[in-house]
Design a protein around this motif. Structure first.
Motif, PDB file in Angstrom:
ATOM      1  N   TYR A  72       2.385  -0.295  -7.738  1.00  0.00           N
ATOM      2  CA  TYR A  72       3.360  -0.954  -6.397  1.00  0.00           C
ATOM      3  C   TYR A  72       2.867  -1.785  -6.143  1.00  0.00           C
ATOM      4  O   TYR A  72       2.847  -2.833  -5.978  1.00  0.00           O
ATOM      5  CB  TYR A  72       3.461   0.572  -5.105  1.00  0.00           C
ATOM      6  N   LYS A  73       1.645  -2.258  -5.868  1.00  0.00           N
ATOM      7  CA  LYS A  73       0.333  -3.559  -5.219  1.00  0.00           C
ATOM      8  C   LYS A  73       0.552  -4.228  -6.188  1.00  0.00           C
ATOM      9  O   LYS A  73       0.419  -5.411  -5.988  1.00  0.00           O
ATOM     10  CB  LYS A  73      -1.188  -2.917  -5.169  1.00  0.00           C
ATOM     11  N   ARG A  74       0.781  -3.987  -8.024  1.00  0.00           N
ATOM     12  CA  ARG A  74       0.771  -5.334  -8.445  1.00  0.00           C
ATOM     13  C   ARG A  74       2.029  -5.712  -8.689  1.00  0.00           C
ATOM     14  O   ARG A  74       1.994  -7.313  -8.623  1.00  0.00           O
ATOM     15  CB  ARG A  74       0.150  -4.106  -9.702  1.00  0.00           C
ATOM     16  N   TRP A  75       2.901  -5.438  -7.768  1.00  0.00           N
ATOM     17  CA  TRP A  75       4.307  -5.462  -8.278  1.00  0.00           C
ATOM     18  C   TRP A  75       4.572  -6.249  -7.044  1.00  0.00           C
ATOM     19  O   TRP A  75       4.972  -7.341  -6.323  1.00  0.00           O
ATOM     20  CB  TRP A  75       5.611  -4.995  -8.741  1.00  0.00           C
ATOM     21  N   LEU A  76       4.162  -5.472  -5.711  1.00  0.00           N
ATOM     22  CA  LEU A  76       4.535  -5.786  -4.213  1.00  0.00           C
ATOM     23  C   LEU A  76       2.973  -5.743  -3.623  1.00  0.00           C
ATOM     24  O   LEU A  76       2.561  -4.822  -3.374  1.00  0.00           O
ATOM     25  CB  LEU A  76       5.486  -4.741  -4.011  1.00  0.00           C
ATOM     26  N   PRO A  77       2.356  -6.783  -4.250  1.00  0.00           N
ATOM     27  CA  PRO A  77       1.242  -6.262  -2.763  1.00  0.00           C
ATOM     28  C   PRO A  77       1.342  -6.698  -1.660  1.00  0.00           C
ATOM     29  O   PRO A  77       0.378  -6.500  -0.918  1.00  0.00           O
ATOM     30  CB  PRO A  77       0.773  -7.505  -3.864  1.00  0.00           C
ATOM     31  N   ASN A  78       2.204  -6.954  -1.142  1.00  0.00           N
ATOM     32  CA  ASN A  78       2.427  -7.340   0.968  1.00  0.00           C
ATOM     33  C   ASN A  78       3.110  -5.978   1.305  1.00  0.00           C
ATOM     34  O   ASN A  78       3.691  -5.971   2.390  1.00  0.00           O
ATOM     35  CB  ASN A  78       3.050  -8.728   0.811  1.00  0.00           C
TER      36      ASN A  78
END
Length: 257
Positions: free
Chosen positions: A246-252
């Motif tokens: 998840y954080k790789r694609w949507l870090p914020n």
């Protein structure tokens, strides 16, 4: 001796049907499940002929843990939405789970959070203060069969204009052929980039809801498959692999629980 021969036979039968001998209960043979998605970056999209994105990586990891390698097919949302409602064992992702859809599908997730927003041409001075303001607009573009279209129809909007895809809606809004475009904000930056349209050309004039996205399975899919997929997803959430994807694609953005 007979027990050993029986075990070997089971292993061979499993391999012949694309399922590991040690696959969890509920795993389907490879080729037994149709996996559909749409062009909705960065959640799911195609680049250089390869299907990629947050939800794609989640689905592929679930498949890996189940010993499956079914192909993920990208197609227009309206077509995929029709197909997952038809006969056969089919899954479509990522789909917003709404009250109207609840009994139409079987659900695995959540795997993403969607945010509903209304856009207008930038620097046009338009500001909405409520959904009632949007209802009074001349027209509001929505992508056909997207959950945002369903949301606004449920809220009593009479000025909705459905279109086939978000790029068409963006171009119509910028050309002055519609007043507003109601959509999901996660995909807008990359969708506009793919279309060659500067991101600053449109701006959010009102944000109104969030919804969780799931892997939606056809009603023909066995409950054992749904349990197996949900179990593997829970494993991923416990061991941190889901959060890493998840954080790789949507870090914020914060991943759903």
């Amino acid at each position: 001796m007979l027990a050993r021969l029986f075990a070997v036979l089971l292993c061979c039968l499993g391999a012949a049907h694309g399922v590991r001998a040690d696959a969890p209960p509920g795993a389907l043979p490879s080729g037994g499940l149709r996996l559909l998605t749409e062009d909705f970056p960065p959640v799911n999209f195609q680049q250089d002929g390869v299907v990629k994105g947050l939800s794609v990586e989640v689905v592929q990891e679930i498949q890996r843990r189940l010993g499956q390698q079914d192909e993920i097919i990208l197609m227009p949302w309206s077509r995929a939405f029709r197909e997952v409602q038809g006969p056969g064992q089919t899954a479509l992702f990522a789909m917003a789970r709404t009250p109207a859809r609840e009994k139409q599908f079987k659900w695995v997730g959540p795997i993403v959070t969607f945010y509903s927003s209304i856009y207008a041409p930038a620097r046009g001075g338009l500001r909405l203060h409520s959904m009632e303001d949007a209802k009074r607009a001349e027209s509001v573009l929505v992508v056909r069969d997207w959950y945002t279209a369903e949301q606004l129809a449920t809220l009593g909007f009479k000025n909705l204009v459905p279109v086939a895809d978000p790029v068409t809606a963006i171009r119509m809004t910028l050309a002055g052929r519609a007043t507003l475009f109601a959509t999901e904000r996660l995909s807008m930056p990359q969708t506009m980039a793919q279309a060659g349209i500067p991101e600053a050309s449109l701006e959010i004039v009102y944000s109104y809801a969030s919804s969780e996205g799931y892997i939606a399975f056809s009603r023909d899919t066995p409950d054992s498959v749904i349990r197996a997929w949900n179990a593997r997803l829970r494993e991923m959430k416990r061991d941190g692999s889901f959060r890493a994807i998840y954080k790789r694609w949507l870090p914020n953005d914060a991943p759903p629980p």
